[in-house]
Structures are given as structure tokens and as C-alpha cells.
Design an enzyme around this catalytic site. Structure first.
Site, PDB file in Angstrom:
ATOM      1  N   ALA A   1      51.705  90.238  41.746  1.00  8.88           N
ATOM      2  CA  ALA A   1      51.296  88.960  42.361  1.00  8.88           C
ATOM      3  C   ALA A   1      49.840  88.721  41.970  1.00  8.88           C
ATOM      4  O   ALA A   1      48.962  88.526  42.816  1.00  8.88           O
ATOM      5  CB  ALA A   1      51.499  88.976  43.877  1.00  8.88           C
TER       6      ALA A   1
ATOM      7  N   HIS B   1      42.491  90.421  40.038  1.00  9.38           N
ATOM      8  CA  HIS B   1      43.129  91.357  39.100  1.00  9.38           C
ATOM      9  C   HIS B   1      42.731  91.038  37.665  1.00  9.38           C
ATOM     10  O   HIS B   1      42.462  91.943  36.861  1.00  9.38           O
ATOM     11  CB  HIS B   1      44.657  91.246  39.191  1.00  9.38           C
ATOM     12  CG  HIS B   1      45.234  91.567  40.540  1.00  9.38           C
ATOM     13  ND1 HIS B   1      45.871  90.632  41.317  1.00  9.38           N
ATOM     14  CD2 HIS B   1      45.290  92.736  41.233  1.00  9.38           C
ATOM     15  CE1 HIS B   1      46.296  91.197  42.441  1.00  9.38           C
ATOM     16  NE2 HIS B   1      45.956  92.475  42.414  1.00  9.38           N
TER      17      HIS B   1
ATOM     18  N   GLN C   1      52.501 103.909  49.737  1.00  9.89           N
ATOM     19  CA  GLN C   1      51.223 103.573  50.349  1.00  9.89           C
ATOM     20  C   GLN C   1      51.335 102.516  51.445  1.00  9.89           C
ATOM     21  O   GLN C   1      50.333 102.087  52.001  1.00  9.89           O
ATOM     22  CB  GLN C   1      50.201 103.154  49.289  1.00  9.89           C
ATOM     23  CG  GLN C   1      50.410 101.781  48.686  1.00  9.89           C
ATOM     24  CD  GLN C   1      49.456 101.537  47.520  1.00  9.89           C
ATOM     25  OE1 GLN C   1      49.553 102.167  46.475  1.00  9.89           O
ATOM     26  NE2 GLN C   1      48.510 100.637  47.717  1.00  9.89           N
TER      27      GLN C   1
ATOM     28  N   GLN D   1      39.097 102.603  48.859  1.00 12.67           N
ATOM     29  CA  GLN D   1      40.043 103.082  47.843  1.00 12.67           C
ATOM     30  C   GLN D   1      39.305 103.504  46.573  1.00 12.67           C
ATOM     31  O   GLN D   1      39.625 104.525  45.962  1.00 12.67           O
ATOM     32  CB  GLN D   1      41.042 101.972  47.529  1.00 12.67           C
ATOM     33  CG  GLN D   1      41.902 102.227  46.312  1.00 12.67           C
ATOM     34  CD  GLN D   1      42.952 101.144  46.129  1.00 12.67           C
ATOM     35  OE1 GLN D   1      43.996 101.187  46.758  1.00 12.67           O
ATOM     36  NE2 GLN D   1      42.678 100.167  45.288  1.00 12.67           N
TER      37      GLN D   1
ATOM     38  N   SER E   1      43.257  87.881  47.445  1.00 17.44           N
ATOM     39  CA  SER E   1      44.205  88.947  47.772  1.00 17.44           C
ATOM     40  C   SER E   1      45.614  88.396  47.592  1.00 17.44           C
ATOM     41  O   SER E   1      45.869  87.226  47.893  1.00 17.44           O
ATOM     42  CB  SER E   1      44.003  89.385  49.221  1.00 17.44           C
ATOM     43  OG  SER E   1      45.143  90.092  49.675  1.00 17.44           O
TER      44      SER E   1
HETATM   45  P1  AMP Z   1      46.338  95.420  44.525  1.00 17.05           P
HETATM   46  O1  AMP Z   1      47.282  94.716  43.618  1.00 17.05           O
HETATM   47  O2  AMP Z   1      45.977  94.645  45.751  1.00 17.05           O
HETATM   48  O3  AMP Z   1      46.739  96.839  44.797  1.00 17.05           O
HETATM   49  O4  AMP Z   1      44.966  95.518  43.745  1.00 17.05           O
HETATM   50  C1  AMP Z   1      44.913  96.076  42.460  1.00 17.05           C
HETATM   51  C2  AMP Z   1      43.472  96.210  42.047  1.00 17.05           C
HETATM   52  O5  AMP Z   1      42.861  94.927  42.040  1.00 17.05           O
HETATM   53  C3  AMP Z   1      42.647  97.076  42.994  1.00 17.05           C
HETATM   54  O6  AMP Z   1      41.717  97.841  42.248  1.00 17.05           O
HETATM   55  C4  AMP Z   1      41.952  96.049  43.846  1.00 17.05           C
HETATM   56  O7  AMP Z   1      40.736  96.500  44.395  1.00 17.05           O
HETATM   57  C5  AMP Z   1      41.696  94.954  42.832  1.00 17.05           C
HETATM   58  N1  AMP Z   1      41.488  93.686  43.493  1.00 17.05           N
HETATM   59  C6  AMP Z   1      42.294  93.079  44.399  1.00 17.05           C
HETATM   60  N2  AMP Z   1      41.735  91.924  44.841  1.00 17.05           N
HETATM   61  C7  AMP Z   1      40.534  91.823  44.202  1.00 17.05           C
HETATM   62  C8  AMP Z   1      39.472  90.859  44.240  1.00 17.05           C
HETATM   63  N3  AMP Z   1      39.518  89.792  45.019  1.00 17.05           N
HETATM   64  N4  AMP Z   1      38.397  91.079  43.447  1.00 17.05           N
HETATM   65  C9  AMP Z   1      38.329  92.173  42.658  1.00 17.05           C
HETATM   66  N5  AMP Z   1      39.294  93.107  42.576  1.00 17.05           N
HETATM   67  C10 AMP Z   1      40.386  92.944  43.339  1.00 17.05           C
END
Ligand code: AMP
Length: 279
Positions: free
Chosen positions: A33, A38, A62, A154, A186
């Protein structure tokens, strides 16, 4: 062209060939998503490595809440199109059986910094993160991995993990990408109602105000308590935490004698928002 790979063995062959020709491989682990947060990691990886793998795996291990897992947004076709546009070489999207086959029996657990904050409110979460990251690092054989500061704790956990286990990978933290109104991007934001979406950026504003007060010398506890009251009055749901912690070791910080980070997790409807800022 971004190649979609679902099997670890196929990925291994691909990466082995890259490495034989001396290429540095970067990986961006995600749960899909995909949004601009990302993609900023994919861009950083593109700049700092010769080949880029983005992994998309909604890791059941997780999630401490099955409804959150069930409701987690998924859109692989769109993810692929976005990664194509960024020039990502491989989208690695293994199935749950590929990552956790029958007989899988290992848990990777980082002590200490996993205990407060997210660890306290999401039991088992960081074991899931540490285990899946260990596996993804093993499967991709990448030399660099890119993580967002959005998930600050994390990022610290993954750094500790790779240091402690002598993993031959460098962890690179990248800044949080926000919507224009300040809301941290997010994947879960799509689950906010229009009304909740309008309120959501208040979290960042209130945190910034509290950080400003602390920098101006207002005692930490008072500044945080004012912020908590403001969030409640604004219409947010339960606050899991709003705390000031040391950057080094995530210990409670009562002043700015050491570099500190303000971190928060708060509910808005059935979505849990997290955010953090440097103070
Ligand atoms: P996730 O898909 O939420 O598990 O996130 C995957 C990676 O993207 C992780 O390293 C998150 O910290 C990073 N990430 C998610 N949202 C953001 C954001 N708004 N800005 C920067 N990195 C992000």
C-alpha cells in the site's frame, strides 16, 4: 521494468548474479500500500545502491491484532506501477508460506529498547519485526537497507539487531514524509473517515508546540501534560503514549541534556496513529 519475484530461491539467483558483477544491492522492506514515504526510501536506495529490491510482505507475525491485519490495505498492482516509475529493479512479494513454511521455529528477539512505547502497547510486535527483517536480509543478501524515521523505535531495533548479530548490512534511516498539513504518511491513513482525516494532523501540530515549549525551558512533564489535554479536547481517542525519550537508548528524558525525541501513539476512530519528532 520492475521484475516481480515471489520465491526466495529465485531472488537468491538474481542477487548472486548482481553481486558477481560487483554491484551493491539495496533493500527497502515494506508492507505495501505504498505511498510517498515508501517511495522516498526507494529513491534513497536508488541513489545509494546499484540495484534496488523493494519487498512487500504484510507480516502476520508483527500484528498483535487480527482485525488490524485483516483490514491492512493491499494493492499490489498499484504498488508495482509506483515502483516501475521509481526504477526499482525487483519487487519481492513472497507469500506467507514462503516466509513461514511448515516447521518454521525461530524467533529473533531484541531486548531492552523493544520494551517501552510500541513494545509495551503491541506485545510481540518487535519480535515479528526482528524476525522478518532477519529473514528479509538473509533472502535479499542486500548490503544496505533503508528504513523510515516514521517508525523511529523500529529503526533503532533494526540497527541494534544487525549490530548484535554481525549482519553484513548497513541500516540507513530516512526522514519522515508528511502530507502538506503535517500528517505523517501511513498506509493506514486511508482508513480514516473524512472527519478523522481533518483532525489527524493536529497530532503533529500539538507535538511541535510541546517541543517548542520544552526548547524554551518549560518542564518536560508540564509540556507533555498540556499536549495530552489538548489532544483529548480536540477529539482524539485513547492516547497510548506521548513521551520524551533519549535518542541514544530510548530512555525517558526529563530535560534536553542529551539529544531527545518526542514519540506518540494515539487512536483516532479505529486507526492508531504514530509519530515522532526531534526535540
Ligand atoms: P510499512 O510499510 O509501514 O511497514 O513501512 C515500510 C517502511 O517505510 C518503514 O521503514 C517505514 O518506517 C517507512 N515509512 C512508512 N511511512 C513513512 C513516512 N511517512 N515517511 C518515511 N518513511 C516511512
Amino acid at each position: 521494468m520492475t521484475q516481480v519475484i515471489r520465491k526466495a530461491a529465485e531472488l537468491r539467483d538474481k542477487v548472486a548474479a548482481w553481486k558477481r558483477s560487483g554491484m551493491l544491492v539495496g533493500v527497502v522492506p515494506t508492507m505495501g500500500a505504498l505511498h510517498d514515504g515508501h517511495l522516498s526510501l526507494a529513491r534513497a536506495a536508488r541513489k545509494q545502491s546499484d540495484r534496488v529490491i523493494v519487498t512487500v510482505f504484510v507480516n502476520p507475525m508483527q500484528f498483535n491484532n487480527t482485525s488490524d491485519l485483516d483490514k491492512y490495505p493491499r494493492d499490489e498492482a498499484q504498488d508495482l506501477a509506483l515502483l516501475e516509475a521509481e526504477g526499482v529493479d525487483v519487487l519481492f512479494a513472497p507469500g506467507v508460506d514462503e516466509v513461514y513454511p511448515d516447521g518454521f521455529a525461530t524467533t529473533v528477539s531484541v531486548a531492552g529498547i523493544t520494551e517501552p512505547l510500541e513494545g509495551a502497547f503491541r506485545p510481540g510486535h518487535f519480535d515479528g519485526v526482528a524476525t522478518v527483517c532477519s529473514k528479509l536480509f538473509g533472502m535479499t543478501q542486500a548490503g544496505r537497507a533503508f528504513f523510515g524515521e516514521k517508525d523511529w523505535q523500529q529503526l533503532q531495533v533494526v540497527q541494534q539487531l544487525t549490530r548484535d548479530l554481525n549482519m553484513p548490512i548497513r541500516i540507513i534511516g530516512c526522514p519522515t514524509i508528511r502530507e502538506e498539513d503535517g500528517l505523517a504518511m501511513s498506509s493506514r491513513n486511508v482508513r480514516l473517515t473524512a472527519e478523522e482525516r481533518e483532525l489527524a494532523p493536529r497530532l503533529h501540530t500539538v507535538m511541535q508546540e510541546a517541543a517548542g515549549k520544552i526548547r524554551d525551558g518549560v518542564p518536560v512533564e508540564g509540556a507533555l501534560n498540556d499536549a495530552k489535554t489538548e489532544l483529548k479536547d480536540a477529539g482524539f481517542g485513547a492516547l497510548d503514549y506521548l513521551e520524551l525519550r533519549t535518542v541514544d537508548g530510548l530512555k525517558p528524558a526529563t530535560d534536553l541534556s542529551q539529544p531527545a525525541r518526542m514519540l506518540a501513539a494515539i487512536w483516532l476512530g479505529d486507526v492508531r496513529l504514530i509519530d515522532n519528532i526531534a526535540v
